[in-house]
Write a protein that holds these residues in place. Sequence first.
Motif, mmCIF file in Angstrom:
data_model
loop_
_atom_site.group_PDB
_atom_site.id
_atom_site.type_symbol
_atom_site.label_atom_id
_atom_site.label_comp_id
_atom_site.label_asym_id
_atom_site.label_seq_id
_atom_site.Cartn_x
_atom_site.Cartn_y
_atom_site.Cartn_z
ATOM 1 N N ALA A 1 7.625 5.489 5.306
ATOM 2 C CA ALA A 1 9.079 5.342 5.196
ATOM 3 C C ALA A 1 9.747 6.686 4.934
ATOM 4 C CB ALA A 1 9.420 4.354 4.080
ATOM 5 N N ALA A 2 9.159 7.491 4.038
ATOM 6 C CA ALA A 2 9.722 8.817 3.767
ATOM 7 C C ALA A 2 9.638 9.711 4.997
ATOM 8 C CB ALA A 2 8.988 9.453 2.588
ATOM 9 N N ALA A 3 8.521 9.625 5.737
ATOM 10 C CA ALA A 3 8.383 10.404 6.962
ATOM 11 C C ALA A 3 9.438 9.994 7.986
ATOM 12 C CB ALA A 3 6.975 10.226 7.536
ATOM 13 N N PHE A 4 9.715 8.696 8.068
ATOM 14 C CA PHE A 4 10.733 8.199 9.002
ATOM 15 C C PHE A 4 12.093 8.813 8.670
ATOM 16 C CE2 PHE A 4 13.912 5.222 10.543
ATOM 17 C CZ PHE A 4 13.434 4.871 11.797
ATOM 18 N N VAL A 5 12.452 8.826 7.387
ATOM 19 C CA VAL A 5 13.733 9.400 6.977
ATOM 20 C C VAL A 5 13.786 10.888 7.299
ATOM 21 C CG1 VAL A 5 15.203 9.913 4.979
ATOM 22 C CG2 VAL A 5 14.107 7.679 5.184
ATOM 23 N N HIS B 1 0.839 -1.205 0.000
ATOM 24 C CA HIS B 1 0.000 0.000 0.000
ATOM 25 C C HIS B 1 0.871 1.251 0.000
ATOM 26 C CE1 HIS B 1 -2.998 2.942 1.291
ATOM 27 N NE2 HIS B 1 -3.933 2.059 0.957
ATOM 28 N N ARG B 2 0.391 2.274 -0.687
ATOM 29 C CA ARG B 2 1.135 3.540 -0.799
ATOM 30 C C ARG B 2 1.453 4.131 0.573
ATOM 31 N NH1 ARG B 2 1.551 7.300 -5.013
ATOM 32 N NH2 ARG B 2 2.925 8.992 -4.348
ATOM 33 N N LEU C 1 19.166 18.982 4.128
ATOM 34 C CA LEU C 1 18.892 19.348 2.739
ATOM 35 C C LEU C 1 18.740 18.115 1.853
ATOM 36 C CD1 LEU C 1 21.357 22.356 2.257
ATOM 37 C CD2 LEU C 1 18.864 22.464 2.426
ATOM 38 N N ALA C 2 19.518 17.078 2.121
ATOM 39 C CA ALA C 2 19.484 15.881 1.284
ATOM 40 C C ALA C 2 18.152 15.150 1.369
ATOM 41 C CB ALA C 2 20.625 14.944 1.687
ATOM 42 N N VAL C 3 17.436 15.331 2.467
ATOM 43 C CA VAL C 3 16.170 14.617 2.650
ATOM 44 C C VAL C 3 15.004 15.344 1.975
ATOM 45 C CG1 VAL C 3 14.545 13.760 4.397
ATOM 46 C CG2 VAL C 3 16.991 13.577 4.783
ATOM 47 N N ILE C 4 15.158 16.631 1.687
ATOM 48 C CA ILE C 4 14.066 17.398 1.093
ATOM 49 C C ILE C 4 13.538 16.770 -0.203
ATOM 50 C CG2 ILE C 4 13.444 19.621 0.051
ATOM 51 C CD1 ILE C 4 15.175 20.986 2.132
ATOM 52 N N PRO C 5 14.412 16.341 -1.142
ATOM 53 C CA PRO C 5 13.877 15.698 -2.356
ATOM 54 C C PRO C 5 13.073 14.431 -2.061
ATOM 55 C CG PRO C 5 16.164 16.340 -2.676
ATOM 56 C CD PRO C 5 15.868 16.523 -1.225
ATOM 57 N N VAL C 6 13.463 13.684 -1.042
ATOM 58 C CA VAL C 6 12.709 12.484 -0.672
ATOM 59 C C VAL C 6 11.294 12.868 -0.252
ATOM 60 C CG1 VAL C 6 12.603 10.523 0.922
ATOM 61 C CG2 VAL C 6 14.811 11.277 0.007
ATOM 62 N N VAL C 7 11.194 13.904 0.560
ATOM 63 C CA VAL C 7 9.882 14.368 1.025
ATOM 64 C C VAL C 7 9.020 14.823 -0.148
ATOM 65 C CG1 VAL C 7 8.722 16.172 2.358
ATOM 66 C CG2 VAL C 7 10.687 14.982 3.325
ATOM 67 N N LEU C 8 9.598 15.624 -1.043
ATOM 68 C CA LEU C 8 8.822 16.181 -2.148
ATOM 69 C C LEU C 8 8.398 15.116 -3.156
ATOM 70 C CD1 LEU C 8 10.822 19.487 -2.791
ATOM 71 C CD2 LEU C 8 8.622 19.235 -1.636
ATOM 72 N N LEU C 9 9.235 14.111 -3.359
ATOM 73 C CA LEU C 9 8.936 13.089 -4.364
ATOM 74 C C LEU C 9 8.002 11.995 -3.851
ATOM 75 C CD1 LEU C 9 12.486 12.662 -5.974
ATOM 76 C CD2 LEU C 9 10.474 13.729 -7.018
ATOM 77 N N VAL C 10 8.077 11.687 -2.557
ATOM 78 C CA VAL C 10 7.354 10.514 -2.046
ATOM 79 C C VAL C 10 6.090 10.895 -1.276
ATOM 80 C CG1 VAL C 10 7.509 8.443 -0.607
ATOM 81 C CG2 VAL C 10 9.496 9.197 -1.944
ATOM 82 N N ARG D 1 -2.332 1.835 12.835
ATOM 83 C CA ARG D 1 -2.024 3.236 13.131
ATOM 84 C C ARG D 1 -1.107 3.370 14.342
ATOM 85 N NH1 ARG D 1 -7.152 6.729 13.704
ATOM 86 N NH2 ARG D 1 -7.049 6.721 11.418
ATOM 87 N N GLY D 2 -1.368 2.595 15.388
ATOM 88 C CA GLY D 2 -0.527 2.679 16.582
ATOM 89 C C GLY D 2 0.899 2.243 16.303
ATOM 90 N N THR D 3 1.055 1.168 15.522
ATOM 91 C CA THR D 3 2.397 0.687 15.185
ATOM 92 C C THR D 3 3.168 1.740 14.414
ATOM 93 O OG1 THR D 3 1.601 -1.586 15.115
ATOM 94 C CG2 THR D 3 3.687 -1.119 13.999
ATOM 95 N N VAL D 4 2.510 2.360 13.429
ATOM 96 C CA VAL D 4 3.177 3.383 12.629
ATOM 97 C C VAL D 4 3.546 4.586 13.492
ATOM 98 C CG1 VAL D 4 2.842 5.027 10.733
ATOM 99 C CG2 VAL D 4 2.116 2.645 10.476
ATOM 100 N N THR D 5 2.645 4.978 14.383
ATOM 101 C CA THR D 5 2.958 6.089 15.286
ATOM 102 C C THR D 5 4.184 5.770 16.129
ATOM 103 O OG1 THR D 5 0.608 6.677 15.419
ATOM 104 C CG2 THR D 5 2.056 7.569 17.118
ATOM 105 N N GLY D 6 4.265 4.529 16.618
ATOM 106 C CA GLY D 6 5.426 4.128 17.406
ATOM 107 C C GLY D 6 6.707 4.167 16.610
ATOM 108 N N VAL D 7 6.665 3.680 15.376
ATOM 109 C CA VAL D 7 7.861 3.670 14.535
ATOM 110 C C VAL D 7 8.311 5.092 14.228
ATOM 111 C CG1 VAL D 7 8.758 3.058 12.258
ATOM 112 C CG2 VAL D 7 7.375 1.410 13.525
ATOM 113 N N LEU D 8 7.373 5.963 13.864
ATOM 114 C CA LEU D 8 7.737 7.345 13.541
ATOM 115 C C LEU D 8 8.231 8.095 14.772
ATOM 116 C CD1 LEU D 8 4.899 8.384 11.042
ATOM 117 C CD2 LEU D 8 7.210 7.581 10.547
#
Length: 422
Positions: free
Chosen positions: A16-20, A9-10, A179-188, A136-143
């Motif tokens: 994953a991008a939020a984690f980075v 799922h998307r 700065l290196a993470v900004i493209p990841v955020v914008l693309l994903v 949702r709880g698992t994802v909140t914990g990971v983030l």
Amino acid sequence: MTTRSPRVHRAWFIAAAAFVALLAAAGFRAAPGVLIDPLHEEFGWSRATIGTAVSVNLVLYGLFSPFAAALMERFGVRRVAATALFVVALGAGGTVFMDATWQLILCWGVLVGVGTGSMAMSFAATIAARWFVRSRGTVTGVLTAAGATGQLIFLPVVAALAVSDGWRTASLVIAIAALAVIPVVLLVIRDRPEDVGTTAYGADPDAPAAAAPAGRTAGRALSVLRSAARQKTFWLLAVGFAICGATTNGLVSTHFIPAAHDHGMPQTTAASLLALVGLFDVVGTIASGWLTDRVDPRLLLGAYYALRGISLALLPQLLSGSVQPSMWAFIIFYGLDWVATVPPTVALCVRQFGDSGPIVFGWVFAFHQLGAAFAAFGAGAVRDHFGDYAVAWYVAAGLALIASVASISVTRSGKRAVVPVT
């Protein structure tokens, strides 16, 4: 003819991008303890002056969180996250050119405080609330664990660079990483599932898409606060989370090392123990997220705070000149419990306040930081007055038990408290 749904799922790519992104934002939060001495030695600034910049950072980190959640509603998660990372990079890079204390407060305090505050727990709560129904709880914990993971990654790197190449190089590395993470955020990252023609993970495909709230950003954050503040649930969660901040960032994170040193433990040993707290924090937060999907979050919070109170009451007897097995047990437990409170608190905010849950959590998190600031000062005053920290540990233990009772007292109803949009 039916369209075959993708195997992954998307929402998981968004997470994953939020984690980075959260890893990068955590980088500069690992720097203060490493850079204080180099700044003192080079500029002659007092530690109190440098500490002022850190205090500004902490306050803004907490108070900007609800406004960041409202900004995400108004302008989108992707834009706000990318901008926040740029502001973090600007603050980190700007320190390289500073030669006055006001510049330190501006860069380290204001810019980095606002930037990391925008990428704080409200960001994780927004991603989890919008993109996940199941897990949702698992994802909140990971983030949430991403913050601790980021500090674990950056702290030894920043320390090594500060020693070998100087603090300016360390600051530049953090700026480049952000700065290196900004493209990841914008693309994903995308703002909502409907933007890419899908639904949240685990949601009913036929459920209507939630409308994005309109209105002024500051007005939205403040109107949510006014409405939430009329409800007992908000204050129960806010009191509990203020005590959470007091018993973690404010007390243990700030005063554990000097308290252990008072009992004859070398500072390097105490610092290593505190680093282990961060390691077990990652495990505990992810496990707490998994439990939040399966257990009443009120009961989880009640248990976490009660056990924390017991451990703090025992700590004065555990401190000694060497690390005994009982101290190892305390470090492991406190690490597992450190921010395990976040996933169930986010779950209760979303359950009780619906689409406004992330903003409500931002305000609850602001209380967390205020509690931390109060404990950081209060414990120091206790040490100055009594000559040791024992009273501080016992008071914190009592407060943790109050937080346990407050958490269990949250209404069990799953009905959402409507927070009007103005």
